[in-house]
Design a protein around this motif. Structure first.
Motif, mmCIF file in Angstrom:
data_model
loop_
_atom_site.group_PDB
_atom_site.id
_atom_site.type_symbol
_atom_site.label_atom_id
_atom_site.label_comp_id
_atom_site.label_asym_id
_atom_site.label_seq_id
_atom_site.Cartn_x
_atom_site.Cartn_y
_atom_site.Cartn_z
ATOM 1 N N ASP A 256 2.235 -1.029 -5.016
ATOM 2 C CA ASP A 256 3.292 -0.740 -4.138
ATOM 3 C C ASP A 256 2.809 -0.444 -2.837
ATOM 4 O O ASP A 256 3.497 -0.210 -1.721
ATOM 5 C CB ASP A 256 4.153 0.303 -4.726
ATOM 6 C CG ASP A 256 4.939 -0.230 -5.785
ATOM 7 O OD1 ASP A 256 5.127 -1.382 -6.211
ATOM 8 O OD2 ASP A 256 5.339 0.599 -6.672
ATOM 9 N N TYR A 257 1.476 0.444 -2.817
ATOM 10 C CA TYR A 257 0.872 0.747 -1.462
ATOM 11 C C TYR A 257 0.602 -0.084 -0.481
ATOM 12 O O TYR A 257 0.709 -0.115 0.696
ATOM 13 C CB TYR A 257 -0.332 1.677 -1.983
ATOM 14 C CG TYR A 257 -1.033 2.263 -0.580
ATOM 15 C CD1 TYR A 257 -0.547 3.162 -0.089
ATOM 16 C CD2 TYR A 257 -2.071 1.654 -0.219
ATOM 17 C CE1 TYR A 257 -1.272 3.798 0.977
ATOM 18 C CE2 TYR A 257 -2.750 2.292 0.867
ATOM 19 C CZ TYR A 257 -2.361 3.210 1.697
ATOM 20 O OH TYR A 257 -3.090 3.474 2.565
ATOM 21 N N LEU A 258 0.272 -1.319 -1.292
ATOM 22 C CA LEU A 258 0.007 -2.790 -0.118
ATOM 23 C C LEU A 258 1.287 -3.026 0.453
ATOM 24 O O LEU A 258 2.394 -3.022 -0.092
ATOM 25 C CB LEU A 258 -0.656 -3.775 -1.055
ATOM 26 C CG LEU A 258 -1.986 -3.489 -1.633
ATOM 27 C CD1 LEU A 258 -2.327 -4.742 -2.679
ATOM 28 C CD2 LEU A 258 -2.965 -3.162 -0.792
ATOM 29 N N ASP A 259 0.963 -3.805 1.671
ATOM 30 C CA ASP A 259 2.358 -4.375 2.263
ATOM 31 C C ASP A 259 2.098 -6.106 2.008
ATOM 32 O O ASP A 259 2.878 -6.747 2.500
ATOM 33 C CB ASP A 259 2.220 -4.114 3.597
ATOM 34 C CG ASP A 259 0.810 -4.806 4.371
ATOM 35 O OD1 ASP A 259 0.176 -5.237 3.781
ATOM 36 O OD2 ASP A 259 0.934 -4.789 5.671
ATOM 37 N N HIS A 260 1.416 -6.254 0.695
ATOM 38 C CA HIS A 260 1.392 -7.613 0.623
ATOM 39 C C HIS A 260 1.087 -7.842 -1.043
ATOM 40 O O HIS A 260 0.799 -6.802 -1.417
ATOM 41 C CB HIS A 260 0.302 -8.482 1.288
ATOM 42 C CG HIS A 260 -0.910 -7.965 1.109
ATOM 43 N ND1 HIS A 260 -1.564 -6.694 2.018
ATOM 44 C CD2 HIS A 260 -2.109 -7.969 0.354
ATOM 45 C CE1 HIS A 260 -2.776 -6.335 1.629
ATOM 46 N NE2 HIS A 260 -3.051 -7.099 0.406
#
Length: 62
Positions: free
Chosen positions: A45-49
């Motif tokens: 969830d922290y990633l933007d991908h």
């Protein structure tokens, strides 16, 4: 994606980290599926991908 990961974990696939050891090249994370998912979900969830291979964890059949 999380359903797939949960299904893999339920069927005996381990999530964990690669190590630098020749004798123990993979170290699985302890805990039941729910515990491991509590570690994976926030990292994804922290990633933007969607994560790249090994970005959050590795998977192995032990």
């Amino acid at each position: 994606m999380f359903d797939l990961v949960g299904d893999l974990l339920d069927r005996g696939v381990a999530a964990g980290d690669l190590t630098s050891s020749d004798t123990v090249p993979f170290r699985g994370w302890p805990g039941a599926t729910h515990d491991v998912m509590l570690r994976i979900r926030p990292a994804v969830d922290y990633l933007d991908h969607l994560p790249d291979t090994g970005e959050v964890c590795w998977f192995a059949i032990l």
